[in-house]
Scaffold this motif. Structure first.
Motif, short mmCIF file in Angstrom:
data_model
loop_
_atom_site.label_atom_id
_atom_site.label_comp_id
_atom_site.label_asym_id
_atom_site.label_seq_id
_atom_site.Cartn_x
_atom_site.Cartn_y
_atom_site.Cartn_z
N PRO A 178 0.81 -1.23 0.00
CA PRO A 178 0.00 0.00 0.00
C PRO A 178 0.84 1.28 0.00
CG PRO A 178 -0.98 -1.60 1.48
CD PRO A 178 0.34 -2.18 1.03
N LYS A 179 1.96 1.27 0.70
CA LYS A 179 2.78 2.47 0.77
C LYS A 179 3.44 2.81 -0.56
CE LYS A 179 6.97 0.10 2.40
NZ LYS A 179 7.95 -0.03 3.52
N LEU A 180 3.40 1.87 -1.53
CA LEU A 180 4.01 2.11 -2.85
C LEU A 180 2.99 2.40 -3.94
CD1 LEU A 180 6.75 -0.70 -2.82
CD2 LEU A 180 7.03 1.72 -2.28
N HIS A 181 1.73 2.52 -3.58
CA HIS A 181 0.70 2.78 -4.59
C HIS A 181 0.95 4.08 -5.35
CE1 HIS A 181 -2.63 -0.08 -2.87
NE2 HIS A 181 -1.50 -0.70 -3.15
N ASP A 182 1.59 5.04 -4.69
CA ASP A 182 1.87 6.32 -5.33
C ASP A 182 3.34 6.48 -5.69
OD1 ASP A 182 -0.80 7.20 -5.23
OD2 ASP A 182 -0.56 7.87 -3.15
N HIS A 183 4.07 5.37 -5.76
CA HIS A 183 5.47 5.43 -6.16
C HIS A 183 5.56 5.91 -7.61
CE1 HIS A 183 9.48 4.03 -7.36
NE2 HIS A 183 9.78 4.02 -6.06
N PRO A 184 6.57 6.72 -7.96
CA PRO A 184 6.68 7.25 -9.33
C PRO A 184 6.61 6.18 -10.41
CG PRO A 184 8.21 8.39 -7.90
CD PRO A 184 7.61 7.29 -7.07
N ILE A 185 7.23 5.02 -10.17
CA ILE A 185 7.19 3.97 -11.19
C ILE A 185 5.78 3.40 -11.32
CG2 ILE A 185 8.00 1.65 -11.79
CD1 ILE A 185 10.72 2.39 -10.68
N VAL A 186 5.11 3.21 -10.21
CA VAL A 186 3.73 2.71 -10.25
C VAL A 186 2.83 3.72 -10.97
CG1 VAL A 186 1.72 2.08 -8.86
CG2 VAL A 186 4.01 1.32 -8.18
N LEU A 187 2.99 4.99 -10.65
CA LEU A 187 2.19 6.02 -11.31
C LEU A 187 2.47 6.07 -12.81
CD1 LEU A 187 2.44 8.92 -8.69
CD2 LEU A 187 0.53 7.36 -9.07
N SER A 188 3.73 5.87 -13.18
CA SER A 188 4.09 5.87 -14.59
C SER A 188 3.44 4.69 -15.32
CB SER A 188 5.61 5.80 -14.75
OG SER A 188 5.99 5.71 -16.11
N LEU A 189 3.44 3.52 -14.72
CA LEU A 189 2.81 2.34 -15.34
C LEU A 189 1.29 2.52 -15.45
CD1 LEU A 189 4.80 -0.58 -13.64
CD2 LEU A 189 5.21 0.48 -15.87
N ARG A 190 0.72 3.16 -14.46
CA ARG A 190 -0.72 3.42 -14.52
C ARG A 190 -1.04 4.39 -15.66
NH1 ARG A 190 -2.61 5.00 -8.56
NH2 ARG A 190 -4.63 5.09 -9.65
N ARG A 191 -0.19 5.39 -15.83
CA ARG A 191 -0.42 6.41 -16.85
C ARG A 191 -0.20 5.84 -18.26
NH1 ARG A 191 2.89 9.54 -15.05
NH2 ARG A 191 4.65 9.21 -16.48
N LYS A 192 0.89 5.08 -18.44
CA LYS A 192 1.24 4.61 -19.78
C LYS A 192 0.42 3.41 -20.24
CE LYS A 192 6.02 6.28 -19.65
NZ LYS A 192 7.46 5.90 -19.74
N PHE A 193 0.05 2.55 -19.29
CA PHE A 193 -0.61 1.30 -19.69
C PHE A 193 -2.01 1.16 -19.10
CE2 PHE A 193 4.01 0.45 -19.54
CZ PHE A 193 4.22 0.17 -20.88
N GLY A 194 -2.46 2.16 -18.36
CA GLY A 194 -3.76 2.04 -17.72
C GLY A 194 -3.78 0.97 -16.65
N ALA A 195 -2.63 0.72 -16.04
CA ALA A 195 -2.51 -0.35 -15.05
C ALA A 195 -3.41 -0.11 -13.85
CB ALA A 195 -1.05 -0.49 -14.60
#
Length: 328
Positions: A178-195
């Motif tokens: 949970p503490k990594l849900h807003d990690h820059p890499i996670v946010l990038s994957l969500r933005r680029k791939f709709g993860a």
């Protein structure tokens, strides 16, 4: 520097090394027990339980656990054992700590018994669980706080693998703390791939990872367990060609899965290069050499697993992240 490690205790009126059928009969008559304690987090606990169960089964011992931890037992309905009651403590206890590998992390101990793991760690699907399509991709993202080669965890690794594995109908899911849900890499994957970030318990997330058609793992025992239990068609794992271990607490070389054609390995310095296990071992890297030198001499069914080791020390040798065990 001393660490606690998963330990096994052989308990009985005359505790000692068990050997062959005669010892098995003696254990049956005296009610001897194999008592173990967990160390580390969920992935480590799962590996330690597999080791302890094989250790006890090979000697016909009753398996007991000391501290009553709930990481495994509360997560998986078929992973159960009896607690060790301090009030039943006998006059003599011989502690048998395993002195041939950190946390029992060695694929050679478990490669022939995946059926045991799939039974122990079976988790029924929940109605709320993500319904995975045939081409969906599940990612385990972790960040190691210290003592690891950080180049493995860069976003480029995840992005490169996802891009090459994606199909027109692929969806991407991420399992992470949970503490990594807003990690820059996670946010990038969500933005680029709709993860979509999964929000289950660690055991539930592991269930989704193991059922994913395409699994993209990181370095760690949680990803390793997901790969070991995977029902998918494609699994991706990183490694560091110049190091034997992923970290001082993670002997990635001894955990190396060498016989699963679904697994694709990626060197952290060139994660665009997709390698089979055979290609990794033929590459002549430091990592490959360490994998080739591993042995099963301390497998739970061998007598060497009962070697008494009171503690072990961390050692930094040859400029890399390696450990050695010291008996006192």
């Amino acid at each position: 520097l001393l660490f606690s490690c998963c330990a096994l205790l052989v308990v009985g009126r005359q505790a000692g090394l068990l050997d062959g059928e005669r010892s098995a009969q003696a254990a049956k008559q005296t009610g001897k027990q194999a008592v173990f304690r967990f160390a580390g987090r969920l992935g480590n606990h799962m590996i330690q339980l597999m080791y302890a169960m094989q250790f006890a089964k090979a000697r016909r011992l009753d398996l007991r656990e000391v501290h009553g931890t709930c990481l495994v037992q509360c997560g998986f309905p078929f992973a159960s054992w009896k607690p060790w009651l301090a009030g039943s403590r006998p006059d003599l206890i011989e502690e048998v700590k395993i002195g041939c590998g950190l946390y029992h992390q060695n694929y050679l101990y478990y490669k022939h018994d995946r059926s045991l793991a799939r039974h122990l760690f079976f988790l029924p699907r929940k109605a709320s669980e993500a319904q995975l399509g045939n081409n969906d991709i599940v990612v385990h993202f972790r960040v190691n706080s210290k003592d690891v080669n950080g180049s493995v965890m860069v976003g480029g690794y995840y992005e490169t693998v996802i891009q090459r594995a994606m199909r027109n109908d692929s969806a991407v899911y991420i399992a992470t703390e949970p503490k990594l849900h807003d990690h820059p890499i996670v946010l990038s994957l969500r933005r680029k791939f709709g993860a979509v970030v999964l929000g289950g318990t660690p055991a539930e997330d592991l269930g989704v990872l193991s059922r994913g058609p395409v699994l993209v793992g990181s370095q760690g025992t949680f990803s390793w367990m997901a790969a070991f239990l995977s029902q998918g068609r494609e699994v991706h794992l990183p490694y560091v060609a110049s190091l034997c271990q992923g970290a001082s607490w993670l002997p990635w070389d001894t955990l190396f899965i060498d016989d699963d054609p679904r697994i694709v390995y990626h060197d952290s310095l060139d994660y665009t290069n997709w390698q089979t296990a055979a290609q990794v071992l033929e590459g002549g890297s430091e990592f490959a050499g360490c994998v080739k030198r591993r042995t099963d001499e301390c497998a739970p069914w061998r007598q060497e697993a009962e070697t008494r080791v009171d503690n072990y020390t961390q050692a930094w040798i040859e400029g890399g992240l390696k450990y050695r065990l010291v008996a006192e």
